[in-house]
Motif scaffolding. Structure first.
Motif, PDB file in Angstrom:
ATOM      1  N   GLU A  19      38.105 -52.540 -10.030  1.00  9.81           N
ATOM      2  CA  GLU A  19      36.939 -51.873  -9.473  1.00  9.81           C
ATOM      3  C   GLU A  19      36.823 -50.484 -10.079  1.00  9.81           C
ATOM      4  O   GLU A  19      37.805 -49.923 -10.577  1.00  9.81           O
ATOM      5  CB  GLU A  19      37.040 -51.769  -7.952  1.00  9.81           C
ATOM      6  CG  GLU A  19      38.176 -50.878  -7.465  1.00  9.81           C
ATOM      7  CD  GLU A  19      38.229 -50.786  -5.944  1.00  9.81           C
ATOM      8  OE1 GLU A  19      37.601 -51.625  -5.282  1.00  9.81           O
ATOM      9  OE2 GLU A  19      38.905 -49.871  -5.439  1.00  9.81           O
ATOM     10  N   GLN A  20      35.616 -49.922 -10.059  1.00 10.69           N
ATOM     11  CA  GLN A  20      35.377 -48.578 -10.560  1.00 10.69           C
ATOM     12  C   GLN A  20      35.613 -47.564  -9.440  1.00 10.69           C
ATOM     13  O   GLN A  20      35.194 -47.759  -8.306  1.00 10.69           O
ATOM     14  CB  GLN A  20      33.944 -48.434 -11.093  1.00 10.69           C
ATOM     15  CG  GLN A  20      33.644 -49.278 -12.315  1.00 10.69           C
ATOM     16  CD  GLN A  20      34.314 -48.776 -13.574  1.00 10.69           C
ATOM     17  OE1 GLN A  20      34.765 -47.631 -13.649  1.00 10.69           O
ATOM     18  NE2 GLN A  20      34.393 -49.633 -14.582  1.00 10.69           N
ATOM     19  N   ARG A  21      36.303 -46.481  -9.787  1.00  7.82           N
ATOM     20  CA  ARG A  21      36.595 -45.424  -8.830  1.00  7.82           C
ATOM     21  C   ARG A  21      35.862 -44.153  -9.278  1.00  7.82           C
ATOM     22  O   ARG A  21      36.039 -43.694 -10.399  1.00  7.82           O
ATOM     23  CB  ARG A  21      38.104 -45.188  -8.803  1.00  7.82           C
ATOM     24  CG  ARG A  21      38.596 -44.195  -7.774  1.00  7.82           C
ATOM     25  CD  ARG A  21      38.689 -44.792  -6.399  1.00  7.82           C
ATOM     26  NE  ARG A  21      39.402 -46.049  -6.310  1.00  7.82           N
ATOM     27  CZ  ARG A  21      40.735 -46.160  -6.174  1.00  7.82           C
ATOM     28  NH1 ARG A  21      41.494 -45.077  -6.148  1.00  7.82           N
ATOM     29  NH2 ARG A  21      41.290 -47.346  -6.054  1.00  7.82           N
ATOM     30  N   ASN A  22      35.016 -43.603  -8.406  1.00  7.00           N
ATOM     31  CA  ASN A  22      34.235 -42.412  -8.720  1.00  7.00           C
ATOM     32  C   ASN A  22      34.769 -41.212  -7.947  1.00  7.00           C
ATOM     33  O   ASN A  22      35.287 -41.349  -6.836  1.00  7.00           O
ATOM     34  CB  ASN A  22      32.758 -42.609  -8.366  1.00  7.00           C
ATOM     35  CG  ASN A  22      32.150 -43.776  -9.102  1.00  7.00           C
ATOM     36  OD1 ASN A  22      32.400 -43.967 -10.282  1.00  7.00           O
ATOM     37  ND2 ASN A  22      31.362 -44.576  -8.405  1.00  7.00           N
ATOM     38  N   GLY A  23      34.593 -40.031  -8.513  1.00  5.74           N
ATOM     39  CA  GLY A  23      35.015 -38.824  -7.824  1.00  5.74           C
ATOM     40  C   GLY A  23      34.513 -37.586  -8.522  1.00  5.74           C
ATOM     41  O   GLY A  23      33.934 -37.640  -9.617  1.00  5.74           O
ATOM     42  N   PHE A  24      34.714 -36.440  -7.874  1.00  4.85           N
ATOM     43  CA  PHE A  24      34.392 -35.161  -8.504  1.00  4.85           C
ATOM     44  C   PHE A  24      35.375 -34.114  -7.995  1.00  4.85           C
ATOM     45  O   PHE A  24      36.000 -34.270  -6.933  1.00  4.85           O
ATOM     46  CB  PHE A  24      32.945 -34.736  -8.227  1.00  4.85           C
ATOM     47  CG  PHE A  24      32.696 -34.298  -6.807  1.00  4.85           C
ATOM     48  CD1 PHE A  24      32.923 -32.981  -6.420  1.00  4.85           C
ATOM     49  CD2 PHE A  24      32.237 -35.187  -5.863  1.00  4.85           C
ATOM     50  CE1 PHE A  24      32.693 -32.577  -5.121  1.00  4.85           C
ATOM     51  CE2 PHE A  24      32.007 -34.794  -4.560  1.00  4.85           C
ATOM     52  CZ  PHE A  24      32.237 -33.479  -4.182  1.00  4.85           C
ATOM     53  N   LEU A  25      35.506 -33.062  -8.745  1.00  7.48           N
ATOM     54  CA  LEU A  25      36.410 -31.970  -8.398  1.00  7.48           C
ATOM     55  C   LEU A  25      35.720 -30.657  -8.719  1.00  7.48           C
ATOM     56  O   LEU A  25      35.121 -30.505  -9.789  1.00  7.48           O
ATOM     57  CB  LEU A  25      37.717 -32.063  -9.195  1.00  7.48           C
ATOM     58  CG  LEU A  25      38.717 -30.937  -8.965  1.00  7.48           C
ATOM     59  CD1 LEU A  25      39.367 -31.068  -7.594  1.00  7.48           C
ATOM     60  CD2 LEU A  25      39.796 -30.935 -10.042  1.00  7.48           C
TER      61      LEU A  25
END
Length: 744
Positions: free
Chosen positions: A704-710
């Motif tokens: 699965e694709q895992r999205n995020g931001f920092l």
């Protein structure tokens, strides 16, 4: 820099460059550089610090008032033991060794601190006194500010009232700390603010009743930069690391990490450094994961020990509580794609001729798709002995191994492997001729053996001949003078076939096909098979050498193996009767204009198609900018593109990004885009990420694709941050040696 810091919303506070101890004369837009404070002292020989050192007085006019008092006017200075008071007017008291100063007063300390005011009293013996309102500079941290009043308590302690503090240049007040009281401790290199307000661009954003911050670049205990971000399986993430400076050679970082979809996780890291050892212990614990209802944990321990110039040891242990831990909480593709976690401990002897290794290795398999019968064996223990002589005319060598293989499923047991060799090298400036003979012996002591023979063995002699010639010529290309070499090479290998299909396979496999592997004396990696061979390799290499610098600008090679007999020892068992191998070719170029390129290919003539192909191109015109482009292809298995770059966008903005994409699956594998703003006293970073991870147990899809931001916001002088994303400048995938250090 290690120091105390404040946790402010999505901010990350870290040490940047500050200002110098005097006026900023740097060009507009550029960050000032540190330099010693400007002194108005007349040059005198430096004196060693001593309580018995006399006080030195200087002025345009000096007048004695009485036996105890002296007046100094015009560029007046009083100096003692690293302290200096300068002013338009000084009144010096001999008995107390005290001065009263007025008019452009500057009090300078041994640490580089400077206090500027119009009125002050200062005792040169006790380093005590007071000043009126003024300004101050701290050289080590390049901090600065103003104050309503200063009290000098002793040499190491100073108290400021109604003061401000910042490490920004005066014309760039991006952040400012305003406090009712600031205590400066130059022995511990720390400042403590009471009743403080943090202002960013003039706006008050946080009130701090008590706040400690560094006044030098020494490590300090305290909160580091928090991390704030979001990931679709973790939720909003906030982490507040606390750094504990236990001792000069010990430290620890303890990080509470709150994830809205998981709960509160505790991360810790302990590091130590000794005269002959160093190590690190990391541990993570998440009680009662909100999504699984289970306690989850991970740990790593690394230790390196040197006993003598010849003996050393190391320990590297890793473990997780469950098979989904790395895919759930790992933040890099190299971590989330791991299938086994190695646990290794070893002792090594490295002598001038012989090496000895005693090792114990085990693995934790974290890929659910790997059956117990396919998991790697533990080596408990493994003993390796190798060495020999390196004389010019006669060389002998020995490689040997004794290892105990253990696993819950399948055959287990011990294996002994010994391989002595003898070489007679003949080397001349125009070429070389190196015959080699040897023998390899493998013996087992098995448990749960698939055949009645639980002590099988195999022995086979082998012989090889490696020979080549060197040709060179002068060449002019584009106005440059070069030397081109032509290096044909012939390698012959003979090894009789021995029946080995009934032998176990503990750790043996076939390596990737490459140009370097055309010259292996055993086509297998591992110690369970002795490959039969009656073959020769023909290869050709050409190099282009810059005659002016001596650098190698181009190296290109091509080669192929030709077989006289069919190969009967294979994995899996069977016979292969190809007349010749695929063609292997590779080229590496260090081009002018800061371009570098590498190409490797495996070509099958029978089908007239490429089986494997890798291409990488790199452009690095400066140390802070780089562009990497890569393409990797394995027929019927893999086709990927890889792009990464770091490039300044103007004076203060920098772009960073990477995209690893599968053309075969039309799917992203690992990508991030980031922008960084950096000035002399603050920095702002934003990263958006997307990566492919194994899907949780029970999911329909395997991945699965895992999205995020920092988001990170840093203020100079208030904390530290170690960052989450590796710069493309340090990505080993696209690392090329400099032309000057290119292989010859």
């Amino acid at each position: 820099m290690w120091s105390r810091a404040v946790w402010l919303l999505a901010c990350t506070f870290c040490a940047l460059h500050g200002i110098d101890a005097d006026a900023d004369t740097t060009a507009p837009g550029a960050c000032p550089t540190a330099r010693p404070p400007v002194s108005r002292s007349r040059p005198t020989p430096p004196l060693p610090p001593s309580v018995d050192e006399p006080t030195h007085l200087f002025a345009d006019r000096i007048r004695s008032i009485n036996a105890d008092e002296v007046e100094l006017r015009g560029d007046a200075q009083a100096r003692r033991d690293g302290d200096e008071v300068s002013a338009d007017f000084l009144r010096y008291h001999r008995e107390e060794n005290r001065v009263e100063a007025t008019g452009n007063v500057v009090i300078s300390g041994r640490s580089g601190s400077r206090f500027m005011t119009d009125d002050a009293r200062f005792n040169l013996d006790t380093h005590s006194g007071a000043t009126a309102a003024g300004r101050f500079r701290l050289l080590d941290q390049q901090g600065r500010g103003d104050m309503a009043r200063v009290e000098f308590i002793d040499r190491d302690h100073t108290r400021l009232f109604d003061a401000t503090y910042s490490t920004c240049p005066e014309d760039r007040n991006e952040w400012l700390l305003r406090a009712r009281q600031i205590d400066l401790d130059t022995r511990e290199d720390i400042g403590v603010a009471r009743g403080a307000t943090l202002r960013i661009y003039g706006l008050p954003v946080l009130y701090l009743p008590y706040f400690a911050f560094p006044i030098s670049d020494r490590r300090k205990s305290g909160f580091l930069a928090p991390q704030v971000g979001y990931e679709n399986t973790l939720g909003a993430v906030v982490a507040a690391p606390y750094y504990w400076n236990i001792a000069p050679n010990y430290d620890a970082t303890i990080t509470p990490r709150w994830m809205t979809q998981r709960g509160l996780q505790l991360q810790s890291e302990f590091r130590y450094l000794g005269a002959s050892s160093n190590g690190k212990l990391e541990a993570e614990f998440l009680p009662n994961d909100k999504q699984t209802g289970e306690d989850r944990a991970a740990g790593t321990y690394v230790h390196n020990q040197t006993f003598s110039p010849y003996w050393n040891a190391s320990v590297n242990l890793r473990g997780v509580s469950d098979k989904d831990y790395l895919s759930d909480f790992g933040d890099r593709l190299s971590v989330t794609s791991e299938t086994h976690l190695a646990e290794n401990a070893e002792v090594n002897y490295r002598g001038s001729a012989w090496t000895l290794t005693a090792r114990a290795t085990d693995y934790q398999t974290i890929d659910r798709a790997i059956a117990p019968i396919s998991r790697p064996y533990a080596r408990l223990p493994q003993l390796l002995l190798s060495g020999g002589t390196a004389a010019a005319s006669f060389r002998y060598g020995l490689e040997s191994e004794l290892v105990n293989f253990q696993r819950d499923a399948g055959v287990t047991g011990q294996r002994a492997n010994i391989r002595p060799t003898v070489q007679l090298p003949l080397v001349r400036p125009y070429g070389y001729f190196t015959p080699t003979v040897g023998v390899q012996h493998i013996a087992y002591s098995l448990e749960q053996a698939p055949t009645p023979d639980d002590r099988p063995s195999v022995t086979a002699p082998f012989a090889s001949l490696d020979t080549g010639l060197y040709f060179d010529r002068a060449l002019t290309i584009g106005g440059g003078d070069f030397e081109q070499t032509l290096e044909p090479r012939l390698f012959y290998l003979h090894l009789p076939a021995r029946a080995q299909d009934s032998l176990p396979n503990f750790d043996t496999s076939i390596p990737d096909f490459s140009f370097a592997n055309l010259f292996r004396s055993n086509r297998f990696v591992g110690g369970d098979r002795i490959a039969d061979a009656n073959q020769y390799t023909v290869a050709l290499t050409t190099r282009l050498l810059d005659q002016e610098s001596g650098a190698e600008r181009l190296s290109a090679s091509i080669g192929r193996i030709h077989y006289f007999d069919a190969r009967t020892v294979n994995l899996p068992a069977g016979s292969v009767d190809d007349v010749a191998s695929d063609i292997a070719a590779e080229a590496v170029a260090w081009l002018r204009g800061n371009w570098h390129a590498r190409l490797t290919t495996q070509w099958r003539t029978g089908t007239d198609q490429a089986i494997r192909r890798d291409f990488y191109l790199q452009y690095q015109p400066a140390t802070d900018r780089i562009v990497n482009v890569g393409y990797r292809f394995i027929r019927d298995s893999l086709e990927q593109t890889d792009f990464s770059a770091q490039w300044p966008l103007g004076q203060r903005w920098t772009f960073r990004g990477r995209s690893l994409y599968s053309l075969r699956d039309n799917s992203n594998i690992d990508s991030y885009l980031g922008l960084e703003y950096r000035s002399c006293c603050s920095a702002l970073r934003f990263y958006a990420t997307r990566r492919l991870v194994p899907a949780p147990a029970g999911s329909v899809a395997a991945t699965e694709q895992r999205n995020g931001f920092l988001l990170e916001f840093e203020l100079s002088g208030l904390g530290g941050s170690n960052g989450r994303f590796e710069s493309p400048l340090r990505q080993g995938l696209f690392s090329f040696p400099d032309a000057a250090s290119a292989p010859r």
